[in-house]
Scaffold this motif. Sequence first.
Motif, PDB file in Angstrom:
ATOM      1  N   ARG A 213      45.259  99.112 -14.692  1.00  0.00           N
ATOM      2  CA  ARG A 213      45.208  97.777 -15.297  1.00  0.00           C
ATOM      3  C   ARG A 213      46.557  97.063 -15.169  1.00  0.00           C
ATOM      4  O   ARG A 213      46.627  95.872 -14.808  1.00  0.00           O
ATOM      5  CB  ARG A 213      44.805  97.915 -16.769  1.00  0.00           C
ATOM      6  N   GLU A 214      47.626  97.766 -15.450  1.00  0.00           N
ATOM      7  CA  GLU A 214      48.959  97.184 -15.359  1.00  0.00           C
ATOM      8  C   GLU A 214      49.302  96.818 -13.915  1.00  0.00           C
ATOM      9  O   GLU A 214      49.833  95.729 -13.636  1.00  0.00           O
ATOM     10  CB  GLU A 214      49.990  98.163 -15.912  1.00  0.00           C
ATOM     11  N   THR A 216      47.255  96.232 -11.355  1.00  0.00           N
ATOM     12  CA  THR A 216      46.451  95.145 -10.797  1.00  0.00           C
ATOM     13  C   THR A 216      46.875  93.793 -11.354  1.00  0.00           C
ATOM     14  O   THR A 216      46.871  92.784 -10.637  1.00  0.00           O
ATOM     15  CB  THR A 216      44.951  95.389 -11.061  1.00  0.00           C
ATOM     16  N   ARG A 217      47.260  93.759 -12.621  1.00  0.00           N
ATOM     17  CA  ARG A 217      47.764  92.493 -13.180  1.00  0.00           C
ATOM     18  C   ARG A 217      49.079  92.089 -12.499  1.00  0.00           C
ATOM     19  O   ARG A 217      49.295  90.923 -12.174  1.00  0.00           O
ATOM     20  CB  ARG A 217      47.985  92.640 -14.678  1.00  0.00           C
ATOM     21  N   GLU A 218      49.911  93.080 -12.304  1.00  0.00           N
ATOM     22  CA  GLU A 218      51.225  92.841 -11.691  1.00  0.00           C
ATOM     23  C   GLU A 218      51.099  92.291 -10.269  1.00  0.00           C
ATOM     24  O   GLU A 218      51.864  91.423  -9.848  1.00  0.00           O
ATOM     25  CB  GLU A 218      51.983  94.169 -11.685  1.00  0.00           C
ATOM     26  N   ASN A 220      48.283  90.797  -8.918  1.00  0.00           N
ATOM     27  CA  ASN A 220      47.219  89.804  -8.775  1.00  0.00           C
ATOM     28  C   ASN A 220      46.045  90.371  -7.968  1.00  0.00           C
ATOM     29  O   ASN A 220      45.614  89.832  -6.944  1.00  0.00           O
ATOM     30  CB  ASN A 220      47.738  88.525  -8.113  1.00  0.00           C
ATOM     31  N   ASP A 249      38.635  93.609 -14.935  1.00  0.00           N
ATOM     32  CA  ASP A 249      38.251  92.235 -14.608  1.00  0.00           C
ATOM     33  C   ASP A 249      36.757  92.115 -14.357  1.00  0.00           C
ATOM     34  O   ASP A 249      36.197  91.023 -14.442  1.00  0.00           O
ATOM     35  CB  ASP A 249      39.001  91.766 -13.345  1.00  0.00           C
TER      36      ASP A 249
END
Length: 401
Positions: A213-214, A216-218, A220, A249
Amino acid sequence: MSTTENAIACAEAHSAHNYHPLPVVVATADGAWMTDVEGRRYLDMLAGYSALNFGHGNRRLIDAARAQLERVTLTSRAFHHDRFADFCTGLAELCGMETVLPMNTGAEAVETAVKTARKWGYRVKGVPDGMAKIIVAADNFHGRTTTIVSFSTDPEARADFGPYTPGFEIVPYGDLTAMREAMTENTVAVLIEPIQGEAGVLVPPPGYLPGIRELTRERNVLFIADEIQSGLGRTGRTFACEHEGVVPDMYLLGKALGGGVVPVSAVVSSAAVLGVYRPGEHGSTFGGNPLACAVALEVIDMLRTGEYQQRAAELGDHLHHELGLLVGGGPVRAVRGRGLWAGVDIDPDRGTGREISEKLMERRVLVKDTHGSTIRIAPPLVIAKEDLDWGLEQLREVLRG
């Protein structure tokens, strides 16, 4: 020739041999029990790979289906119908998301997710056309379409079905470092099972899902959780991702969503992600049909109370405690899983998973093998504790033998 032998012989003669079922012919079923054509009762400890989370012939689901059968079963998406909006709204709320794209089978949901991630990558992230990459895990099982087997590492699922679809990077399951190293500017999604079912009910190491999660957010990148087997109560939570406090997501759902009555699957995400579609770019004649929506709506209502999740958690604790007693110096080498879902590695000296499954069948317990000497245990969430204990005792007897 017995009725069972005749039915099996006819099936073998006139159906493609793409399955190797146990030699039992089911005629009726109720709750966690199935009865064969000879009148013998069997405890179902597989639950249709989680499609039957709520048991065989669940009265609420059968009544919902029967009522809808009398009204309308199919319109195609060329027209609106009166169950569609409620289904999409209810499922989005259950998932804590905004938008639903319904399909029929789990594999269709995965294919839809692949198309969605690529389109989002081109339209939103700005990846050059034709360059989108999706990261997946080794030993995955997401279905059997041509595209999906293209990123399988299972020779049985993949061999002789090429040429394969490009655009996928395979990394070891549970390895965040490898995933980080595989990511590029053209990576559009990570597609992962929170628990790998077909691989033997493999639970990733603590921190793996939060790490994805971290990451993929980092970068994009979309985090797509395939919860087709693990979701909707099986692990003691509505979604397996919840055990680590993770919200992806996109959820991919199927199996239990149709309650073992009709095939229903769905991709659930944000309006920003699923909003990349325009009319005509994706669809399905049967996707989101009135009958499917009516049954799935009942499933959603049943899950809202939390009682099935709680039951899976409590009976799951008992299941894993009892199975854990078999580990260490005995016939069971390892036990994995969460909730009412377990992978049990049997000492190969005691037999293959198929052989153990056949011996359990002789004792009127039905399970399924996978990968050598591993068996999977996944009874309906409605199973009575005494029935679960009886099934476990049959396993102990088989292993003693």
